[in-house]
Design an enzyme around this catalytic site. Structure first.
Site, PDB file in Angstrom:
ATOM      1  N   ARG A  51       0.842  -1.205   0.000  1.00  0.00           N
ATOM      2  CA  ARG A  51       0.000   0.000   0.000  1.00  0.00           C
ATOM      3  C   ARG A  51       0.872   1.248   0.000  1.00  0.00           C
ATOM      4  O   ARG A  51       0.560   2.256  -0.624  1.00  0.00           O
ATOM      5  CB  ARG A  51      -0.950  -0.005   1.188  1.00  0.00           C
ATOM      6  CG  ARG A  51      -1.746   1.285   1.345  1.00  0.00           C
ATOM      7  CD  ARG A  51      -2.946   1.145   2.281  1.00  0.00           C
ATOM      8  NE  ARG A  51      -2.629   0.431   3.507  1.00  0.00           N
ATOM      9  CZ  ARG A  51      -2.024   0.949   4.577  1.00  0.00           C
ATOM     10  NH1 ARG A  51      -1.643   2.230   4.574  1.00  0.00           N
ATOM     11  NH2 ARG A  51      -1.794   0.219   5.648  1.00  0.00           N
ATOM     12  N   TYR A 104     -16.639  15.221 -17.409  1.00  0.00           N
ATOM     13  CA  TYR A 104     -17.104  13.854 -17.220  1.00  0.00           C
ATOM     14  C   TYR A 104     -18.133  13.801 -16.093  1.00  0.00           C
ATOM     15  O   TYR A 104     -17.931  14.383 -15.023  1.00  0.00           O
ATOM     16  CB  TYR A 104     -15.909  12.955 -16.928  1.00  0.00           C
ATOM     17  CG  TYR A 104     -16.242  11.586 -16.403  1.00  0.00           C
ATOM     18  CD1 TYR A 104     -17.169  10.770 -17.060  1.00  0.00           C
ATOM     19  CD2 TYR A 104     -15.641  11.097 -15.254  1.00  0.00           C
ATOM     20  CE1 TYR A 104     -17.480   9.507 -16.569  1.00  0.00           C
ATOM     21  CE2 TYR A 104     -15.934   9.839 -14.762  1.00  0.00           C
ATOM     22  CZ  TYR A 104     -16.871   9.059 -15.425  1.00  0.00           C
ATOM     23  OH  TYR A 104     -17.176   7.819 -14.936  1.00  0.00           O
ATOM     24  N   ASP A 177      -7.789  17.724 -16.698  1.00  0.00           N
ATOM     25  CA  ASP A 177      -8.039  16.319 -17.019  1.00  0.00           C
ATOM     26  C   ASP A 177      -7.622  16.111 -18.469  1.00  0.00           C
ATOM     27  O   ASP A 177      -8.255  16.623 -19.397  1.00  0.00           O
ATOM     28  CB  ASP A 177      -9.525  16.008 -16.823  1.00  0.00           C
ATOM     29  CG  ASP A 177      -9.845  14.528 -17.018  1.00  0.00           C
ATOM     30  OD1 ASP A 177      -9.081  13.836 -17.728  1.00  0.00           O
ATOM     31  OD2 ASP A 177     -10.870  14.076 -16.490  1.00  0.00           O
ATOM     32  N   LYS A 202      -8.219   4.524 -19.887  1.00  0.00           N
ATOM     33  CA  LYS A 202      -8.562   4.884 -21.252  1.00  0.00           C
ATOM     34  C   LYS A 202      -7.356   4.744 -22.180  1.00  0.00           C
ATOM     35  O   LYS A 202      -6.856   3.648 -22.389  1.00  0.00           O
ATOM     36  CB  LYS A 202      -9.148   6.296 -21.260  1.00  0.00           C
ATOM     37  CG  LYS A 202     -10.238   6.538 -20.205  1.00  0.00           C
ATOM     38  CD  LYS A 202     -11.364   5.545 -20.255  1.00  0.00           C
ATOM     39  CE  LYS A 202     -12.587   5.940 -19.426  1.00  0.00           C
ATOM     40  NZ  LYS A 202     -12.399   5.993 -17.986  1.00  0.00           N
TER      41      LYS A 202
END
Length: 384
Positions: A51, A104, A177, A202
């Protein structure tokens, strides 16, 4: 890397030194949750627990920073996990965000419905109207200017340099973004942005087989805050996911070349069809952001949205009638996808200023043969 290389070389080599033990050209997947310590508190290579850090994730984060020309790269389990971490690193209850009116839907939902109850307010604005952006900023309260260009799904182009200037004069953190363009086509940090956000699911991953998100940050203090939250809250990318994203990035540039050329051909083809009232693609000279896109992007991307003259019924029928363009959410993979935003990716913004018209269909143009893609489109389009 010993010296500054061109983008295509960076995409293949940054953070990707061969394995020193075996000589393997591709660094291994460190599929482990924890690491044996030399002694109490004496770590091997700085790794203690996955982590907090994992060599595969480190490799991806090094690569992400290099691609965007930034100092710090951070990798997350999803794009929204990256966005949430960034917002928590910057904001406190009572703070305010200015964001575009065509971002988005998941970003708006996160800001409005997750951070809103925490006391964060937001204002949506047309980002091409610089005066409106300035007027939306509340002195002493606005902390973030959130830009998405090209925007999702109406493909609006925002002037990153001008918006960065406006934001910085007001003391804001300017976030871009860059998911739709990818670093193969656009570098927001070079235009003055402070932070770049990606859904690596993406174009960076590129094969529709992995979820991920990223932040690229130049400011040391902000990066330290984000990295602490990455560790403390745990929204990290798993080793296999990081490795798959690295694999995808190696072919990013060549894939984007085909995405762009296919999308340009399809946009020009659809622009002449009488059943379509508008084609939203910055590569078309008639697009209002065409000239700006030519200045701040090296290509126009693989995303197209189209509006049907026949309204929602025609749009839905078209979206459900193709075979190569598969009906699915997401974008940026090698395969072509079709999406009906008002009831799929942007259903959460219905009834808001971001509501997507119900006659709009979004296309993620893949890298298949262009003749086959156009034939698939023509079979689904209303007859002339």
């Amino acid at each position: 890397m010993a010296r500054k290389h061109k983008f295509d070389t960076v995409a293949i080599h940054a953070g990707q030194a061969f394995d020193p033990t075996t000589g393997a050209v591709i660094p291994p997947i460190y599929q482990t949750s924890t690491f044996v310590q030399e002694s109490i508190g004496e770590l091997r290579g700085g790794y203690e627990y996955s982590r907090g850090g994992n060599p595969t994730r480190t490799a991806l984060e090094t690569l992400l920073a290099a691609l965007e020309g930034g100092k710090h790269g951070l990798s997350f389990a999803s794009g929204l996990a990256a966005e949430d971490t960034l917002l928590r690193a910057i904001l406190s209850p009572g703070d305010h965000i200015v964001l575009g009116n065509d971002v988005y839907g998941g970003t708006h939902r996160l800001i409005e419905r997750v951070h809103g109850p925490w006391g964060v307010r937001n204002t949506t604005v047309e980002m091409s109207d610089l005066r409106a952006v300035e007027q939306a900023i509340i002195p002493g309260e606005t902390r973030v200017l959130w830009v998405e260009t090209p925007s999702n799904p109406l493909m609006k182009i925002s002037d990153i340099a001008e918006l960065a200037d406006i934001g910085h004069r007001a003391g804001l953190v300017v976030v871009v973004d860059n998911t739709f363009a990818s670093p193969a086509l656009q570098h927001p940090l070079a235009h003055g942005a402070d932070v770049v956000v990606h859904s690596t699911t993406k174009y960076l991953g590129g094969h529709s087989d992995v979820l991920g998100g990223a932040l690229i940050i130049n400011d040391d203090e902000l990066a330290e805050k984000a990295r602490f939250l990455q560790f403390a809250a745990g929204p990290v990318s798993a080793p296999l996911d990081a490795w798959l994203t690295i694999r995808g990035i190696k072919t990013l540039s060549v894939r984007m070349d085909r995405h762009c050329s296919n999308a340009q051909a399809i946009a020009e083809h659809l622009d002449r069809h009488p059943a379509i009232s508008a084609v939203y693609y910055p590569g078309l000279p008639g697009h209002p952001g065409h000239e700006l896109a030519k200045q701040q992007m090296s290509g126009f991307g693989g995303m197209i949205s189209i509006a049907f003259a026949g309204g929602a019924k025609a749009a839905r029928k078209f979206a459900e009638s193709m075979t190569l363009f598969q009906l699915a959410e997401s974008l940026g993979g090698v395969e072509s996808l079709v999406n009906y935003p008002s009831e799929m990716t942007h259903a959460s913004v219905r009834g808001t200023a971001l509501e997507v018209p119900d006659n709009v269909v979004r296309l993620s143009v893949g890298i298949e043969d262009i003749a086959d893609l156009i034939d698939d489109l023509d079979r689904a389009l209303p007859r002339k």
